[in-house]
Write a protein that holds these residues in place. Sequence first.
Motif, short mmCIF file in Angstrom:
data_model
loop_
_atom_site.label_atom_id
_atom_site.label_comp_id
_atom_site.label_asym_id
_atom_site.label_seq_id
_atom_site.Cartn_x
_atom_site.Cartn_y
_atom_site.Cartn_z
N ALA A 37 25.13 21.64 17.50
CA ALA A 37 25.15 20.25 17.93
C ALA A 37 24.16 19.41 17.13
CB ALA A 37 24.83 20.16 19.42
N GLU A 38 23.07 20.03 16.69
CA GLU A 38 22.05 19.31 15.92
C GLU A 38 21.54 20.24 14.82
OE1 GLU A 38 18.99 17.26 18.29
OE2 GLU A 38 20.26 17.67 20.02
N PRO A 39 21.03 19.63 13.72
CA PRO A 39 20.58 20.47 12.59
C PRO A 39 19.51 21.49 12.97
CG PRO A 39 20.72 18.17 11.92
CD PRO A 39 20.97 18.20 13.39
N TRP A 40 18.61 21.14 13.89
CA TRP A 40 17.54 22.11 14.23
C TRP A 40 18.12 23.40 14.77
CZ3 TRP A 40 17.00 24.16 19.06
CH2 TRP A 40 17.51 23.46 20.16
N GLN A 41 19.27 23.33 15.41
CA GLN A 41 19.88 24.54 15.96
C GLN A 41 20.28 25.48 14.83
OE1 GLN A 41 23.05 23.14 18.46
NE2 GLN A 41 21.66 22.27 19.97
N ALA A 42 20.83 24.91 13.76
CA ALA A 42 21.22 25.72 12.61
C ALA A 42 19.99 26.36 11.97
CB ALA A 42 21.96 24.86 11.60
N LEU A 70 17.32 33.39 28.26
CA LEU A 70 18.50 32.85 28.95
C LEU A 70 18.37 33.08 30.45
CD1 LEU A 70 21.29 33.99 26.47
CD2 LEU A 70 20.73 31.62 27.02
N GLN A 71 17.87 34.26 30.81
CA GLN A 71 17.69 34.57 32.22
C GLN A 71 16.61 33.67 32.84
OE1 GLN A 71 19.63 36.71 34.05
NE2 GLN A 71 18.55 35.65 35.69
N ALA A 72 15.51 33.47 32.09
CA ALA A 72 14.43 32.61 32.59
C ALA A 72 14.94 31.19 32.80
CB ALA A 72 13.25 32.63 31.60
N ALA A 73 15.76 30.71 31.87
CA ALA A 73 16.31 29.35 31.99
C ALA A 73 17.21 29.25 33.22
CB ALA A 73 17.08 28.98 30.73
N ALA A 74 18.00 30.30 33.44
CA ALA A 74 18.88 30.32 34.61
C ALA A 74 18.04 30.33 35.90
CB ALA A 74 19.80 31.53 34.56
N ASP A 75 16.95 31.09 35.88
CA ASP A 75 16.07 31.16 37.05
C ASP A 75 15.41 29.80 37.33
OD1 ASP A 75 16.74 33.80 37.19
OD2 ASP A 75 14.84 34.56 36.38
N ARG A 76 15.17 29.03 36.28
CA ARG A 76 14.59 27.70 36.46
C ARG A 76 15.64 26.70 36.92
NH1 ARG A 76 11.94 28.96 31.51
NH2 ARG A 76 13.49 27.78 30.34
N GLY A 77 16.88 27.12 36.95
CA GLY A 77 17.96 26.24 37.41
C GLY A 77 18.50 25.32 36.32
N GLU A 78 18.21 25.65 35.05
CA GLU A 78 18.75 24.82 33.97
C GLU A 78 20.25 25.04 33.86
OE1 GLU A 78 16.70 25.48 30.29
OE2 GLU A 78 14.75 25.04 31.18
N PRO A 79 21.00 24.03 33.45
CA PRO A 79 22.45 24.22 33.32
C PRO A 79 22.74 25.32 32.31
CG PRO A 79 21.77 22.17 32.26
CD PRO A 79 20.57 22.70 33.00
N SER A 83 24.98 24.59 26.83
CA SER A 83 24.32 23.43 26.22
C SER A 83 22.84 23.70 25.95
CB SER A 83 24.47 22.20 27.11
OG SER A 83 23.82 22.41 28.35
N ARG A 84 22.23 24.63 26.69
CA ARG A 84 20.81 24.94 26.52
C ARG A 84 20.61 26.18 25.66
NH1 ARG A 84 17.03 21.44 27.46
NH2 ARG A 84 15.58 23.10 28.03
N TYR A 85 21.70 26.69 25.12
CA TYR A 85 21.65 27.97 24.43
C TYR A 85 20.63 27.99 23.30
CZ TYR A 85 23.30 31.97 21.74
OH TYR A 85 23.39 33.15 21.05
N TYR A 86 20.67 27.01 22.44
CA TYR A 86 19.75 27.04 21.31
C TYR A 86 18.32 26.69 21.70
CZ TYR A 86 23.27 28.34 17.98
OH TYR A 86 24.23 29.06 17.30
N HIS A 87 18.13 26.05 22.87
CA HIS A 87 16.76 25.87 23.37
C HIS A 87 16.17 27.24 23.72
CE1 HIS A 87 18.33 21.78 23.83
NE2 HIS A 87 17.07 21.39 23.77
N CYS A 88 17.00 28.08 24.33
CA CYS A 88 16.57 29.44 24.65
C CYS A 88 16.34 30.24 23.37
CB CYS A 88 17.60 30.14 25.53
SG CYS A 88 17.71 29.41 27.16
#
Lengths: 140, 232
Positions: A37-42, A70-79, A83-88
Amino acid sequence: MPSMSIFGTITLSQPDPTPGGEQLSALPRDDGGPVFAEPWQAQAFALAVKLSEQGHFTWKEWAAALAAELQAAADRGEPDDGSRYYHCWLAALERLVGEKGWADRAALVARKEVWAEAYRRTPHGKPVELAAGLAPPGRG
Amino acid sequence: MKTSRRDFIANAGAAAAARHDLAHAQEPEQEHHAVVPSDPALRVKSLESLLVEKGLVDPAALDALVDTYQHKIGPRNGAQVVARAWVDPAFRKRLLANGTAAIAEFGFGGWGGDYLVVLENTPKIHNLIVCTLCSCYPWAVLGLPPVWYKSAAYRSRAVIDPRGVLREFGLELPEDVEIRVHDSTAELRYLVLPERPPGSEKLKEEELAALVTRDAMIGVAKVTLTKPEGRP
């Protein structure tokens, strides 16, 4: 399958009720658009692949670190719809880089500040160099 | 309350717009400086610059890799492999026996030590691939995974209710077709070899490759004589 085509928009399908009656979240769908979605992800993607390719960590280590984020993000209730994949991905990379002793959290934060300062000081359209963030301020 | 993807995108758009306004409000009117990138973009730049300084990665190699994945590798690689397997029984045999070695005949693959297993769909067996843990995916033949493949919904539901998931993708399978779900790992990746569509007997290999979609090679669709428009 004409009903499969989705052009340029993201639509949500209705979740199917499971036999138990519980509703599971709907699948996000795509239209086959760009995977980054954004260059930083690449860039983040390439960093992990290259580090692994050169044997700095194994892909198994990497997959475990990413799965933990990914599990930590899910535990925090992030969607968790992708969409949050590359943040993880990025968080996993920062963690592994810390664990390997290449750069700790403080070094990463300090470096980020230098880059931010470099952007603030570089005139629009000029290439942004790290050194610009380290130089003494020209004024003010 | 789970935020729907649509809400998420709308919120993200609003947030981006707000950031943009803020950036401009803070900008002195007489001089335009480069806009400071987003937090994740700065964090990636920081990682990259620190790792390059330590000699752990080569920036040119990073750029080359990004270019390769964005422009050169994609589901077309996998489609060529599938079409070859349809027209060449000897290749099909090699592909099913050792996927890694067979795709190397095309020059595909090559990094990471992962092993590719090709799963053949038949009138009675339908294969579906997923990675429940993260999103392991046969990059060498399909490029990078679509957003839905990385979602928690797909990762969990493909295992719990594969028939329901396939139905959402528009694929209704008869009850007597067995659905086999394969969970990928860091070392083991899967590729589905879809069934050759009926009526395609006269088509040449390249024409067949054009019909093969990414979704069919993940196992959420079948290959049809008319490739659904807009589907990768």
